[in-house]
Enzyme design. Structure first.
Site, PDB file in Angstrom:
ATOM      1  N   PHE A   1      -7.656 -64.873   7.923  1.00 40.80           N
ATOM      2  CA  PHE A   1      -8.502 -63.802   7.391  1.00 40.80           C
ATOM      3  C   PHE A   1      -9.699 -63.506   8.287  1.00 40.80           C
ATOM      4  O   PHE A   1     -10.272 -62.419   8.234  1.00 40.80           O
ATOM      5  CB  PHE A   1      -8.978 -64.160   5.976  1.00 40.80           C
ATOM      6  CG  PHE A   1     -10.146 -65.106   5.905  1.00 40.80           C
ATOM      7  CD1 PHE A   1     -11.411 -64.634   5.582  1.00 40.80           C
ATOM      8  CD2 PHE A   1      -9.988 -66.470   6.122  1.00 40.80           C
ATOM      9  CE1 PHE A   1     -12.493 -65.492   5.483  1.00 40.80           C
ATOM     10  CE2 PHE A   1     -11.053 -67.328   6.029  1.00 40.80           C
ATOM     11  CZ  PHE A   1     -12.321 -66.853   5.716  1.00 40.80           C
ATOM     12  N   LYS A   2     -10.061 -64.448   9.149  1.00 39.78           N
ATOM     13  CA  LYS A   2     -11.206 -64.225  10.033  1.00 39.78           C
ATOM     14  C   LYS A   2     -10.964 -63.077  11.023  1.00 39.78           C
ATOM     15  O   LYS A   2     -11.905 -62.572  11.629  1.00 39.78           O
ATOM     16  CB  LYS A   2     -11.529 -65.510  10.808  1.00 39.78           C
ATOM     17  CG  LYS A   2     -11.806 -66.730   9.939  1.00 39.78           C
ATOM     18  CD  LYS A   2     -13.100 -66.596   9.167  1.00 39.78           C
ATOM     19  CE  LYS A   2     -13.374 -67.795   8.273  1.00 39.78           C
ATOM     20  NZ  LYS A   2     -13.747 -69.004   8.972  1.00 39.78           N
TER      21      LYS A   2
END
Length: 433
Positions: free
Chosen positions: A106-107
């Site tokens: 998700f980063k």
């Protein structure tokens, strides 16, 4: 839009100052002077949007005219070029897969948006911008990918020795060029401490223009609001939606809280942690007691002093009563994490990574008292990034995506230091000689 420090609301900063400084001089955290509401018609017509258009509307609303709208639209189209999948595991239980970006975590949302925003804001400067970032796993790989070969920017990534998975380590140590990895003999909290000390060091700041790509930087939180809206859109505007967030530094959850304040109709949030339970403890007792982190199989959440906690409480006017009415907090052991990974796979055929498994446990706890809620579990990284732990829990091999498989034969390149600030400072000063 102007920004203030969580420690001083009197002094106002521009977007460029907030993003390129990362931390205010008083060691607080930058926050927007207000959280503006999205247009009601935009919320009502989410079904007609996509990830990039949602990102553009949110960032335009939050940033105002600080970045020309045509530039901002181009940034969003480039940054949000991969899907957010929402999978129905069973009944009212959904998983929001945030691992379809280039580093399978998700980063990628935050790092890709931030790198482009920083590049734009840095365009008039002749001296390089130096990014210092601490990682407990996925941040490092996403930042390395997002900032690789960005002109005028050098990146130093600090990570705890033995504290990230093998493939996570390869993701942050094999890019080269302007990406430099530093292996620290210590914990993630040690890495975070070294970075924060560097930002407050007058001598380093005379020599370097320092910035951070951690979630302490406000430019990381803005894009992380996007997938909350996209997940809600894909649920066809179901009611009683609860987001269940595996939490370490709490940037992810803080972004969700900002999305809610901007108008996303979320019923509740669940903060799920491993045994590093500082925030769940605060939610229960009203006492915030940071402490040394403990190592677990959900290593990205091995944080004993979450950096975004001041932002969380700022959003609720520092009211414990208000924050605990919006967030439930639960913590779980490695054994519980392994058991639920196996259980979910055997019952529903879905493979969770250790962080998603902790979130799943949090959802089970919340659902017992709220059976009519719709749970959206944020699955923050591909299970293959934690292959050893997942395979041991499931008792079977799992498929490795090509993006990870090709890392195995790459050579790790990293400098090694003790968790000592003077050694870190000397390392950085030597780079300027």
């Amino acid at each position: 839009m102007k920004y203030f420090s969580t420690k001083n609301k009197i002094v106002a900063y521009s977007l460029e100052e907030a993003v390129l400084m990362s931390l205010p001089p008083d060691n607080g955290l930058f926050m927007p002077e207000k959280i503006p509401q999205l247009r009601p018609e935009f919320i009502a017509n989410l079904k007609n949007e996509n990830v990039a258009s949602i990102g553009y509307e949110i960032s335009k609303t939050l940033l105002g005219d600080d970045i020309p709208h045509d530039v901002l639209k181009k940034i969003c189209n480039e940054a949000f070029s991969f899907p957010v999948n929402v999978v129905n595991v069973h009944n009212n239980t959904y998983v929001c897969e945030l691992f379809h970006g280039p580093t399978l975590a998700f980063k990628d949302f935050g790092a890709r948006f931030m790198s482009r925003v920083m590049s734009y804001l840095n365009r008039k400067h002749t001296t390089p911008l130096t990014i210092l970032v601490a990682t407990s796993g996925d941040t490092g790989g996403a930042v390395a990918d997002g900032f690789h070969n960005v002109e005028g920017i050098e990146v130093y990534i600090l990570y705890p020795s033995g504290g990230v998975s093998e493939l996570q380590e390869k993701q942050l140590t094999t890019y080269g060029n302007n990406i430099h990895a530093i292996e620290v003999k210590g914990t993630f909290d040690d890495c975070q401490r070294l970075v924060k000390q560097a930002f407050l060091d007058p001598k380093l700041n005379e020599i370097y223009r320092l910035a951070s790509a951690n979630s302490i930087n406000i430019a990381r939180l803005i894009p992380q609001t996007v997938y909350y809206f996209e997940a809600f859109r894909k649920l066809a505007s179901k009611e009683n939606v609860v987001f269940v967030v595996p939490s370490g530094n709490f940037g992810n959850l803080t972004a969700g809280l900002i999305a809610r304040k901007m108008g996303l109709p979320v019923e509740h949030f669940v903060a799920a942690t491993n045994i590093n339970d500082v925030v769940p403890e605060y939610l229960k007792k009203g006492e915030y007691t940071p402490r040394a982190s403990q190592a677990t199989i959900s290593n990205a959440m091995d944080v004993g002093n979450p950096s975004n906690f001041p932002r969380m409480i700022e959003l609720f006017g520092n009211s414990w009563t208000d924050i605990k009415s919006a967030i439930n907090g639960y913590s779980f052991t490695d054994q519980e994490t392994k058991e639920v990974m196996k259980d979910v796979y055997e019952k529903f055929g879905y493979i969770l990574d250790p962080h998603g498994a902790v979130a799943y446990l949090g959802w089970l706890m919340y659902q017992m008292e709220n059976p009519d809620s719709v749970g959206v579990i944020l699955e923050t990284a591909h299970p293959a990034k934690f292959g050893d732990s997942v395979e041991k829990a499931l008792g079977r091999k799992i498929d490795i995506p090509e993006a990870l498989e090709r890392l195995r034969n790459k050579t790790k390149v990293a400098d090694f230091i003790q968790a000592d600030y003077e050694e870190f400072k000397a390392f950085l000063l030597a780079k300027k000689r």
